[in-house]
Enzyme design. Sequence first.
Site: not given
Ligand code: AMP
Length: 197
Positions: A15, A94, A133, A139, A150
């Site tokens: 994404k 989400r 990654r 990360r 996740r």
């Molecule tokens: P991502 O980079 O999209 O994988 O997001 C990394 C982390 O940020 C996720 O595992 C959540 O802990 C938090 N996060 C990102 N977007 C959201 C969202 N829309 N709602 C809640 N937590 C989020």
Amino acid sequence: MSVRIVLLGPPGAGKGTQAARLAEKLGVEAISTGDIFRANIKGETELGKLAQEYTSRGELVPDSVTNAMVRDKLASKIDGDAQTLGFILDGYPRNVAQVEELDAILSEFGVALDGAVEITADGDIVTERLLKRAEIEGRADDTEPVIRHRLAVYAEQTAPISAVYAQRSALVQVDGIGDVDEVTDRLLAALESFDDQ
Ligand code: AMP
């Protein structure tokens, strides 16, 4: 007309990479809630301290916090005429409550979403990609137990939102397996299906 889409798909589906490419091609900003949280964690802001408690465990940051952050971000992009507001949302909404909140925000602004594009990818492939990654980007939430969590949170809370957009005839699915350029081309072609709606 500006492009307003949400990009869906499991962690590791690509994404972030594709949102950046689409943003460049379509001339709109890609907004990643994960990136905003990571920037705040790095900057040791209050929001970052709070977010870290959740992101480090692979849990969703509470809706009250995330929704307010997205609302502010979108509001800050409106410069006079809301009709010019364009975005690609990566990582938001989400869960179903966030879908409803996004509806409320956009209706307040008087604009509509074009639709949702879901990048599909098989669970084994995304796990493998995320572990790779982890080695490259380091990360904090890319360790194996957190990745597994996740993916479980995705299956439980995020996957159901595709059905919500599908019910509105506002969902297109794109195969996320293959060459990065190829996937971008598939996404651009899929977006055309929103044009006449
Ligand atoms: P991502 O980079 O999209 O994988 O997001 C990394 C982390 O940020 C996720 O595992 C959540 O802990 C938090 N996060 C990102 N977007 C959201 C969202 N829309 N709602 C809640 N937590 C989020």
